[in-house]
Scaffold this motif. Structure first.
Motif, PDB file in Angstrom:
ATOM      1  N   ILE A 144      18.913  -2.172   6.071  1.00 14.37           N
ATOM      2  CA  ILE A 144      19.372  -1.105   6.962  1.00 14.37           C
ATOM      3  C   ILE A 144      18.365  -0.990   8.099  1.00 14.37           C
ATOM      4  N   ASP A 145      18.824  -1.270   9.315  1.00 13.25           N
ATOM      5  CA  ASP A 145      17.946  -1.222  10.474  1.00 13.25           C
ATOM      6  C   ASP A 145      18.092   0.142  11.148  1.00 13.25           C
ATOM      7  N   LEU A 146      17.070   0.959  10.972  1.00 15.87           N
ATOM      8  CA  LEU A 146      17.072   2.307  11.542  1.00 15.87           C
ATOM      9  C   LEU A 146      16.424   2.345  12.931  1.00 15.87           C
ATOM     10  N   THR A 182      15.497   2.005  -4.099  1.00 15.51           N
ATOM     11  CA  THR A 182      16.237   1.539  -5.264  1.00 15.51           C
ATOM     12  C   THR A 182      17.386   2.494  -5.544  1.00 15.51           C
ATOM     13  N   PHE A 183      18.572   1.913  -5.757  1.00 12.35           N
ATOM     14  CA  PHE A 183      19.734   2.700  -6.150  1.00 12.35           C
ATOM     15  C   PHE A 183      20.162   2.207  -7.531  1.00 12.35           C
ATOM     16  N   PRO A 184      19.746   2.935  -8.597  1.00  5.49           N
ATOM     17  CA  PRO A 184      20.053   2.510  -9.972  1.00  5.49           C
ATOM     18  C   PRO A 184      21.557   2.463 -10.232  1.00  5.49           C
ATOM     19  N   SER A 185      21.952   1.594 -11.156  1.00  5.09           N
ATOM     20  CA  SER A 185      23.378   1.430 -11.445  1.00  5.09           C
ATOM     21  C   SER A 185      23.992   2.673 -12.084  1.00  5.09           C
ATOM     22  N   VAL A 186      23.177   3.530 -12.688  1.00  9.13           N
ATOM     23  CA  VAL A 186      23.732   4.748 -13.298  1.00  9.13           C
ATOM     24  C   VAL A 186      24.377   5.656 -12.254  1.00  9.13           C
ATOM     25  N   HIS A 187      23.997   5.493 -10.972  1.00 11.09           N
ATOM     26  CA  HIS A 187      24.577   6.307  -9.900  1.00 11.09           C
ATOM     27  C   HIS A 187      25.827   5.669  -9.301  1.00 11.09           C
ATOM     28  N   ALA A 188      26.164   4.459  -9.749  1.00  7.89           N
ATOM     29  CA  ALA A 188      27.287   3.719  -9.166  1.00  7.89           C
ATOM     30  C   ALA A 188      28.630   4.245  -9.665  1.00  7.89           C
ATOM     31  N   PRO A 189      29.629   4.249  -8.774  1.00  2.00           N
ATOM     32  CA  PRO A 189      30.980   4.535  -9.248  1.00  2.00           C
ATOM     33  C   PRO A 189      31.378   3.485 -10.291  1.00  2.00           C
ATOM     34  N   HIS A 190      32.131   3.847 -11.283  1.00  4.67           N
ATOM     35  CA  HIS A 190      32.601   2.943 -12.347  1.00  4.67           C
ATOM     36  C   HIS A 190      31.465   2.445 -13.243  1.00  4.67           C
ATOM     37  N   GLY A 191      30.282   3.098 -13.186  1.00  2.00           N
ATOM     38  CA  GLY A 191      29.206   2.794 -14.131  1.00  2.00           C
ATOM     39  C   GLY A 191      28.260   1.681 -13.767  1.00  2.00           C
ATOM     40  N   SER A 192      28.629   0.822 -12.815  1.00  2.00           N
ATOM     41  CA  SER A 192      27.704  -0.211 -12.353  1.00  2.00           C
ATOM     42  C   SER A 192      28.121  -0.659 -10.959  1.00  2.00           C
ATOM     43  N   TRP A 193      27.169  -1.225 -10.223  1.00  2.00           N
ATOM     44  CA  TRP A 193      27.489  -1.684  -8.869  1.00  2.00           C
ATOM     45  C   TRP A 193      28.443  -2.880  -8.924  1.00  2.00           C
ATOM     46  N   ALA A 206      22.247   6.679   5.115  1.00  2.00           N
ATOM     47  CA  ALA A 206      22.972   5.521   5.665  1.00  2.00           C
ATOM     48  C   ALA A 206      23.678   4.755   4.547  1.00  2.00           C
ATOM     49  N   PHE A 207      22.992   4.594   3.405  1.00  2.00           N
ATOM     50  CA  PHE A 207      23.586   3.889   2.274  1.00  2.00           C
ATOM     51  C   PHE A 207      24.811   4.636   1.755  1.00  2.00           C
ATOM     52  N   SER A 208      24.660   5.928   1.466  1.00  2.00           N
ATOM     53  CA  SER A 208      25.771   6.669   0.856  1.00  2.00           C
ATOM     54  C   SER A 208      26.950   6.808   1.809  1.00  2.00           C
ATOM     55  N   GLU A 209      26.688   6.996   3.103  1.00  2.00           N
ATOM     56  CA  GLU A 209      27.783   7.167   4.059  1.00  2.00           C
ATOM     57  C   GLU A 209      28.479   5.852   4.393  1.00  2.00           C
ATOM     58  N   ASN A 210      27.845   4.735   4.074  1.00  2.00           N
ATOM     59  CA  ASN A 210      28.409   3.428   4.411  1.00  2.00           C
ATOM     60  C   ASN A 210      28.664   2.557   3.186  1.00  2.00           C
ATOM     61  N   LEU A 211      28.684   3.180   2.005  1.00  2.00           N
ATOM     62  CA  LEU A 211      28.839   2.419   0.771  1.00  2.00           C
ATOM     63  C   LEU A 211      30.106   1.555   0.778  1.00  2.00           C
ATOM     64  N   HIS A 212      31.219   2.099   1.248  1.00  2.00           N
ATOM     65  CA  HIS A 212      32.462   1.318   1.262  1.00  2.00           C
ATOM     66  C   HIS A 212      32.343   0.107   2.193  1.00  2.00           C
ATOM     67  N   GLU A 268      34.119  -8.449  11.256  1.00  2.00           N
ATOM     68  CA  GLU A 268      33.063  -7.625  11.848  1.00  2.00           C
ATOM     69  C   GLU A 268      33.641  -6.396  12.557  1.00  2.00           C
ATOM     70  N   GLU A 269      34.761  -6.586  13.221  1.00  2.00           N
ATOM     71  CA  GLU A 269      35.429  -5.463  13.892  1.00  2.00           C
ATOM     72  C   GLU A 269      35.871  -4.418  12.858  1.00  2.00           C
ATOM     73  N   PHE A 270      36.473  -4.900  11.777  1.00  2.00           N
ATOM     74  CA  PHE A 270      36.934  -4.017  10.702  1.00  2.00           C
ATOM     75  C   PHE A 270      35.765  -3.266  10.068  1.00  2.00           C
ATOM     76  N   LEU A 271      34.684  -3.986   9.749  1.00  2.00           N
ATOM     77  CA  LEU A 271      33.523  -3.359   9.100  1.00  2.00           C
ATOM     78  C   LEU A 271      32.831  -2.372  10.040  1.00  2.00           C
ATOM     79  N   GLU A 272      32.803  -2.698  11.319  1.00  4.36           N
ATOM     80  CA  GLU A 272      32.207  -1.778  12.300  1.00  4.36           C
ATOM     81  C   GLU A 272      32.983  -0.469  12.344  1.00  4.36           C
ATOM     82  N   GLU A 273      34.309  -0.564  12.252  1.00  5.27           N
ATOM     83  CA  GLU A 273      35.139   0.639  12.241  1.00  5.27           C
ATOM     84  C   GLU A 273      34.917   1.462  10.970  1.00  5.27           C
ATOM     85  N   MET A 274      34.561   0.785   9.869  1.00  9.05           N
ATOM     86  CA  MET A 274      34.309   1.476   8.604  1.00  9.05           C
ATOM     87  C   MET A 274      32.977   2.222   8.599  1.00  9.05           C
ATOM     88  N   MET A 275      32.030   1.731   9.402  1.00  9.38           N
ATOM     89  CA  MET A 275      30.684   2.307   9.399  1.00  9.38           C
ATOM     90  C   MET A 275      30.723   3.721   9.963  1.00  9.38           C
TER      91      MET A 275
END
Length: 176
Positions: free
Chosen positions: A57-59, A129-140, A31-37, A166-173
């Protein structure tokens, strides 16, 4: 998993709990990786520093929901709702924040179908935990800044207009 507390339960129950924790962990990571943007966009539009938030994240429901809570607000809620886990949760959340890592709190249904005093399904929370080393551009933080810098000017409307945001973000999810 070290987050599983199973005192007084048999080996079969412990295995079931460990498998449940693994499944929740995998679902939370997906859920995190698919919705990062969408997560980053929410932080930008709500004028929050992503590292100073817990991503909730409510599963328990479909489609899943993702909310950003400021670290302090999350910890206040945690202390109110789960006093017995508070010190562990606070330690993890504060460690992640000081390291520039992101914390996700993945809410899921309990494994035994238990209910609380009000008759609602019991839920559990798994911290990821999602460490910053995995972040695009080197940090979150850098990832958030880059995304903000790359946004078209007409996205400014999403800062003020909550319904459109909210409408825009829902479409991004991603569709779950």
């Amino acid at each position: 998993g070290d987050q599983v507390k199973m005192a007084g339960h048999g080996k079969k129950d412990i295995k079931k709990a460990e498998q449940h924790e693994k499944n929740v962990s995998l679902a939370g990571a997906k859920a995190f990786s698919e919705n990062l943007h969408a997560i980053m966009a929410r932080a930008i539009f709500e004028k929050k520093n992503i590292v100073d938030c817990v991503i909730v994240i409510d599963l328990c429901h479909a489609p899943l929901s993702i909310e950003l809570k400021r670290t302090n607000d999350f910890l206040v809620d945690c202390k109110k709702n789960s006093e017995e886990n508070f010190s562990h949760t606070k330690r993890i959340v504060e460690r992640n924040k000081s390291n520039g890592a992101l914390t996700c709190a993945c809410n899921s249904l309990g494994i035994y179908g238990d209910t609380d005093e009000a008759g609602n399904s019991a839920t559990s929370v798994l911290l990821k935990t999602f460490p910053s080393v995995h972040a695009p551009h080197g940090s979150w933080t850098a990832c958030q800044k880059q995304m903000k810098d790359d946004m078209p000017e007409d996205f400014a409307i999403y800062y003020e207009n909550i319904d459109l945001r909210e409408e825009f973000l829902e479409e991004m999810m991603s569709g779950y």
